[in-house]
Motif scaffolding. Structure first.
Motif, PDB file in Angstrom:
ATOM      1  N   ASN A 161      95.574 -62.949  -0.123  1.00 15.85           N
ATOM      2  CA  ASN A 161      95.098 -62.260   1.081  1.00 15.85           C
ATOM      3  C   ASN A 161      94.150 -61.107   0.767  1.00 15.85           C
ATOM      4  O   ASN A 161      93.945 -60.221   1.588  1.00 15.85           O
ATOM      5  CB  ASN A 161      96.298 -61.708   1.867  1.00 15.85           C
ATOM      6  CG  ASN A 161      97.180 -62.804   2.414  1.00 15.85           C
ATOM      7  OD1 ASN A 161      96.823 -63.508   3.345  1.00 15.85           O
ATOM      8  ND2 ASN A 161      98.357 -62.970   1.811  1.00 15.85           N
ATOM      9  N   LYS A 162      93.561 -61.143  -0.434  1.00 17.85           N
ATOM     10  CA  LYS A 162      92.757 -59.994  -0.862  1.00 17.85           C
ATOM     11  C   LYS A 162      91.507 -59.786  -0.010  1.00 17.85           C
ATOM     12  O   LYS A 162      90.939 -58.694  -0.001  1.00 17.85           O
ATOM     13  CB  LYS A 162      92.375 -60.116  -2.332  1.00 17.85           C
ATOM     14  CG  LYS A 162      91.493 -61.293  -2.711  1.00 17.85           C
ATOM     15  CD  LYS A 162      91.220 -61.261  -4.216  1.00 17.85           C
ATOM     16  CE  LYS A 162      90.313 -62.417  -4.648  1.00 17.85           C
ATOM     17  NZ  LYS A 162      90.993 -63.718  -4.572  1.00 17.85           N
ATOM     18  N   HIS A 163      91.084 -60.809   0.725  1.00 20.55           N
ATOM     19  CA  HIS A 163      89.908 -60.643   1.585  1.00 20.55           C
ATOM     20  C   HIS A 163      90.137 -59.565   2.645  1.00 20.55           C
ATOM     21  O   HIS A 163      89.176 -58.982   3.151  1.00 20.55           O
ATOM     22  CB  HIS A 163      89.559 -61.968   2.268  1.00 20.55           C
ATOM     23  CG  HIS A 163      90.638 -62.497   3.155  1.00 20.55           C
ATOM     24  ND1 HIS A 163      91.769 -63.118   2.655  1.00 20.55           N
ATOM     25  CD2 HIS A 163      90.790 -62.488   4.506  1.00 20.55           C
ATOM     26  CE1 HIS A 163      92.550 -63.475   3.663  1.00 20.55           C
ATOM     27  NE2 HIS A 163      91.998 -63.108   4.791  1.00 20.55           N
ATOM     28  N   ILE A 164      91.427 -59.271   2.933  1.00 21.11           N
ATOM     29  CA  ILE A 164      91.721 -58.243   3.941  1.00 21.11           C
ATOM     30  C   ILE A 164      91.662 -56.862   3.321  1.00 21.11           C
ATOM     31  O   ILE A 164      90.969 -55.970   3.827  1.00 21.11           O
ATOM     32  CB  ILE A 164      93.102 -58.489   4.588  1.00 21.11           C
ATOM     33  CG1 ILE A 164      93.113 -59.848   5.295  1.00 21.11           C
ATOM     34  CG2 ILE A 164      93.439 -57.366   5.583  1.00 21.11           C
ATOM     35  CD1 ILE A 164      94.451 -60.208   5.906  1.00 21.11           C
ATOM     36  N   PHE A 165      92.375 -56.644   2.179  1.00 20.45           N
ATOM     37  CA  PHE A 165      92.387 -55.285   1.650  1.00 20.45           C
ATOM     38  C   PHE A 165      91.089 -54.921   0.924  1.00 20.45           C
ATOM     39  O   PHE A 165      90.846 -53.758   0.633  1.00 20.45           O
ATOM     40  CB  PHE A 165      93.626 -55.021   0.776  1.00 20.45           C
ATOM     41  CG  PHE A 165      93.724 -55.767  -0.521  1.00 20.45           C
ATOM     42  CD1 PHE A 165      92.960 -55.406  -1.626  1.00 20.45           C
ATOM     43  CD2 PHE A 165      94.629 -56.806  -0.673  1.00 20.45           C
ATOM     44  CE1 PHE A 165      93.070 -56.076  -2.830  1.00 20.45           C
ATOM     45  CE2 PHE A 165      94.761 -57.469  -1.878  1.00 20.45           C
ATOM     46  CZ  PHE A 165      93.966 -57.106  -2.962  1.00 20.45           C
ATOM     47  N   LEU A 166      90.225 -55.906   0.670  1.00 14.81           N
ATOM     48  CA  LEU A 166      88.944 -55.603   0.031  1.00 14.81           C
ATOM     49  C   LEU A 166      87.972 -54.910   0.978  1.00 14.81           C
ATOM     50  O   LEU A 166      86.918 -54.440   0.547  1.00 14.81           O
ATOM     51  CB  LEU A 166      88.308 -56.890  -0.505  1.00 14.81           C
ATOM     52  CG  LEU A 166      88.929 -57.474  -1.770  1.00 14.81           C
ATOM     53  CD1 LEU A 166      88.269 -58.784  -2.132  1.00 14.81           C
ATOM     54  CD2 LEU A 166      88.834 -56.496  -2.923  1.00 14.81           C
ATOM     55  N   GLN A 167      88.316 -54.822   2.251  1.00 11.34           N
ATOM     56  CA  GLN A 167      87.435 -54.123   3.185  1.00 11.34           C
ATOM     57  C   GLN A 167      87.551 -52.608   3.048  1.00 11.34           C
ATOM     58  O   GLN A 167      86.776 -51.865   3.657  1.00 11.34           O
ATOM     59  CB  GLN A 167      87.749 -54.537   4.624  1.00 11.34           C
ATOM     60  CG  GLN A 167      89.137 -54.153   5.105  1.00 11.34           C
ATOM     61  CD  GLN A 167      89.455 -54.714   6.476  1.00 11.34           C
ATOM     62  OE1 GLN A 167      89.019 -54.175   7.492  1.00 11.34           O
ATOM     63  NE2 GLN A 167      90.194 -55.809   6.503  1.00 11.34           N
ATOM     64  N   PHE A 168      88.500 -52.131   2.219  1.00  7.75           N
ATOM     65  CA  PHE A 168      88.708 -50.699   2.041  1.00  7.75           C
ATOM     66  C   PHE A 168      88.209 -50.255   0.671  1.00  7.75           C
ATOM     67  O   PHE A 168      88.203 -51.056  -0.280  1.00  7.75           O
ATOM     68  CB  PHE A 168      90.198 -50.363   2.177  1.00  7.75           C
ATOM     69  CG  PHE A 168      90.809 -50.853   3.457  1.00  7.75           C
ATOM     70  CD1 PHE A 168      90.526 -50.219   4.665  1.00  7.75           C
ATOM     71  CD2 PHE A 168      91.643 -51.953   3.475  1.00  7.75           C
ATOM     72  CE1 PHE A 168      91.072 -50.674   5.847  1.00  7.75           C
ATOM     73  CE2 PHE A 168      92.196 -52.417   4.645  1.00  7.75           C
ATOM     74  CZ  PHE A 168      91.905 -51.780   5.844  1.00  7.75           C
ATOM     75  N   PRO A 169      87.817 -48.982   0.529  1.00 10.56           N
ATOM     76  CA  PRO A 169      87.509 -48.466  -0.808  1.00 10.56           C
ATOM     77  C   PRO A 169      88.731 -48.596  -1.712  1.00 10.56           C
ATOM     78  O   PRO A 169      89.851 -48.304  -1.295  1.00 10.56           O
ATOM     79  CB  PRO A 169      87.165 -46.991  -0.541  1.00 10.56           C
ATOM     80  CG  PRO A 169      86.759 -46.935   0.900  1.00 10.56           C
ATOM     81  CD  PRO A 169      87.592 -47.978   1.588  1.00 10.56           C
ATOM     82  N   ILE A 170      88.506 -49.037  -2.957  1.00 14.38           N
ATOM     83  CA  ILE A 170      89.611 -49.267  -3.889  1.00 14.38           C
ATOM     84  C   ILE A 170      89.293 -48.635  -5.233  1.00 14.38           C
ATOM     85  O   ILE A 170      88.203 -48.842  -5.791  1.00 14.38           O
ATOM     86  CB  ILE A 170      89.881 -50.769  -4.082  1.00 14.38           C
ATOM     87  CG1 ILE A 170      90.353 -51.413  -2.772  1.00 14.38           C
ATOM     88  CG2 ILE A 170      90.925 -51.000  -5.174  1.00 14.38           C
ATOM     89  CD1 ILE A 170      90.525 -52.925  -2.861  1.00 14.38           C
ATOM     90  N   LEU A 171      90.243 -47.867  -5.733  1.00 17.77           N
ATOM     91  CA  LEU A 171      90.193 -47.388  -7.112  1.00 17.77           C
ATOM     92  C   LEU A 171      91.280 -48.122  -7.887  1.00 17.77           C
ATOM     93  O   LEU A 171      92.462 -48.057  -7.541  1.00 17.77           O
ATOM     94  CB  LEU A 171      90.440 -45.871  -7.170  1.00 17.77           C
ATOM     95  CG  LEU A 171      90.625 -45.264  -8.560  1.00 17.77           C
ATOM     96  CD1 LEU A 171      89.369 -45.440  -9.392  1.00 17.77           C
ATOM     97  CD2 LEU A 171      91.012 -43.796  -8.466  1.00 17.77           C
ATOM     98  N   TYR A 172      90.884 -48.835  -8.923  1.00 19.77           N
ATOM     99  CA  TYR A 172      91.793 -49.642  -9.745  1.00 19.77           C
ATOM    100  C   TYR A 172      91.847 -48.965 -11.115  1.00 19.77           C
ATOM    101  O   TYR A 172      90.882 -48.993 -11.861  1.00 19.77           O
ATOM    102  CB  TYR A 172      91.230 -51.067  -9.839  1.00 19.77           C
ATOM    103  CG  TYR A 172      92.166 -52.153 -10.312  1.00 19.77           C
ATOM    104  CD1 TYR A 172      92.779 -52.079 -11.553  1.00 19.77           C
ATOM    105  CD2 TYR A 172      92.391 -53.285  -9.536  1.00 19.77           C
ATOM    106  CE1 TYR A 172      93.621 -53.100 -12.004  1.00 19.77           C
ATOM    107  CE2 TYR A 172      93.228 -54.314  -9.978  1.00 19.77           C
ATOM    108  CZ  TYR A 172      93.832 -54.208 -11.204  1.00 19.77           C
ATOM    109  OH  TYR A 172      94.656 -55.222 -11.654  1.00 19.77           O
ATOM    110  N   LEU A 173      92.984 -48.360 -11.442  1.00 18.97           N
ATOM    111  CA  LEU A 173      93.089 -47.545 -12.649  1.00 18.97           C
ATOM    112  C   LEU A 173      94.224 -48.072 -13.530  1.00 18.97           C
ATOM    113  O   LEU A 173      95.351 -48.237 -13.050  1.00 18.97           O
ATOM    114  CB  LEU A 173      93.323 -46.078 -12.260  1.00 18.97           C
ATOM    115  CG  LEU A 173      93.200 -45.019 -13.342  1.00 18.97           C
ATOM    116  CD1 LEU A 173      92.817 -43.686 -12.723  1.00 18.97           C
ATOM    117  CD2 LEU A 173      94.504 -44.850 -14.118  1.00 18.97           C
ATOM    118  N   VAL A 174      93.928 -48.324 -14.810  1.00 19.27           N
ATOM    119  CA  VAL A 174      94.934 -48.904 -15.704  1.00 19.27           C
ATOM    120  C   VAL A 174      94.901 -48.200 -17.053  1.00 19.27           C
ATOM    121  O   VAL A 174      93.919 -47.546 -17.424  1.00 19.27           O
ATOM    122  CB  VAL A 174      94.701 -50.421 -15.911  1.00 19.27           C
ATOM    123  CG1 VAL A 174      94.742 -51.144 -14.587  1.00 19.27           C
ATOM    124  CG2 VAL A 174      93.381 -50.677 -16.623  1.00 19.27           C
ATOM    125  N   GLY A 175      95.999 -48.362 -17.804  1.00 25.85           N
ATOM    126  CA  GLY A 175      96.044 -47.910 -19.185  1.00 25.85           C
ATOM    127  C   GLY A 175      95.634 -49.025 -20.122  1.00 25.85           C
ATOM    128  O   GLY A 175      95.883 -50.203 -19.852  1.00 25.85           O
TER     129      GLY A 175
END
Length: 326
Positions: A251-265
């Motif tokens: 369902n990522k097509h829905i939450f991709l409409q928002f700004p996203i910061l993806y932060l990992v170690g």
């Protein structure tokens, strides 16, 4: 009026050692939470003045990982409030921390499912008076998958998503189904009791536990205090028994409409950094042209960046939110 349960009284008595902690009733469950507000808001309240109405300001909600609690955000809440002018909320999810652990529930209202965690977060905001506000969701690990599903189910509420070491694939959100079944039994509870007391917090969560601020004096005790609280192991067993991963990526097509910061170690031992990168690149393919998606890797860092690299995480979060005009 009925008397409060022994569990509620005990939770309140243990939690009262922290004057910043509060309880609120969410769907008949006593939830433990904290709110950080900007200092100038505190000054207004002390002078019995009304807080300014700022409709453009979102509220920031922080969601912790499995077996964690709101304590994990201790370095971030007040600095985020001061830097953004937003109110910042963290809370203990059902099964964790000082939030009540129901022993019975109505049919169709099982509080230990992943979907119930999604609705619980939204109801918490409503009960605290933030129901009309847009929300910046900051989630780590399983808290990130819940954040994404809030955006899927309640897109009108979401301002942006900040995902730390996110568990977005079904296999990353929890143990395999067979393990869940075993851990959800009475023998499984005995195993959990022995294992968690000895190994929580798990060293595997970190690149180097010696680099975690106050690990022995603060971090380890704050993970282990909940082990002594009423119904802890029963609640964890129910969590595993009823565990069904959230269908986030389909369902990522829905939450991709928002700004996203993806932060990992770079040393995430639960979801390898290369897998995170692969997931993010797949997200880019499906993202709209004007999407604001950012990917950051922290060096010498494990699965919980907010605990191992608190200042670096804070700097990245504040920079991201300022560029969104928060």
């Amino acid at each position: 009026m009925s008397l409060p349960s022994i569990q509620r009284v005990l939770l309140q008595s243990v939690a009262e050692s922290d004057p910043e902690g509060r309880f609120v009733d969410v769907d008949n469950i006593q939830a433990y939470y904290k709110i950080a507000i900007p200092q100038y808001h505190k000054n207004l309240l002390q002078n019995q003045q009304q807080l300014p109405y700022e409709p453009h300001k979102p509220v920031i909600l922080c969601l912790h990982h499995i077996l964690g609690n709101q304590y994990t955000w201790r370095f971030h809440m007040q600095p985020l409030a001061e830097a953004t002018g937003c109110h910042v909320i963290s809370y203990d999810r059902v099964s964790f921390g000082f939030t009540e652990r129901p022993v019975q529930w109505e049919e169709g209202k099982n509080p230990y499912t992943q979907m119930a965690s999604v609705d619980f977060a939204v109801q918490l905001l409503i009960q605290l008076g933030y129901g009309a506000k847009k929300v910046v969701l900051i989630g780590v690990s399983a808290g990130a998958s819940i954040s994404c599903y809030i955006a899927i189910k309640y897109p009108h509420l979401v301002h942006s998503l900040i995902l730390l070491g996110p568990a977005l694939r079904p296999e990353d959100q929890g143990p395999p189904s067979m393990s869940c079944h075993i851990l959800g039994t009475a023998p499984g509870r005995l195993f959990l009791k022995a294992a968690l007391y000895q190994y929580l917090p798990m060293p595997k969560l970190y690149h180097d536990i010696n680099a975690v601020p106050d690990f022995e004096t603060m971090v380890r005790p704050c993970y282990r205090v909940p082990l002594t609280l009423p119904n802890f192991y029963e609640a964890i067993a129910w969590l595993f028994k009823y565990f069904i991963p959230l269908e986030v990526l389909p369902n990522k097509h829905i939450f991709l409409q928002f700004p996203i910061l993806y932060l990992v170690g770079d040393d995430d031992k639960f979801t390898n950094e290369s897998i995170h990168k692969e997931i993010f690149e797949e997200m880019l393919v499906d993202a709209p042209e004007n999407a604001k998606l950012e990917y950051h890797v922290l060096k010498y860092c494990g699965h919980l960046p907010q605990e191992e690299k608190p200042q670096e995480v804070l700097d990245v979060l504040i920079d991201f939110l300022k560029r969104l005009n928060v």
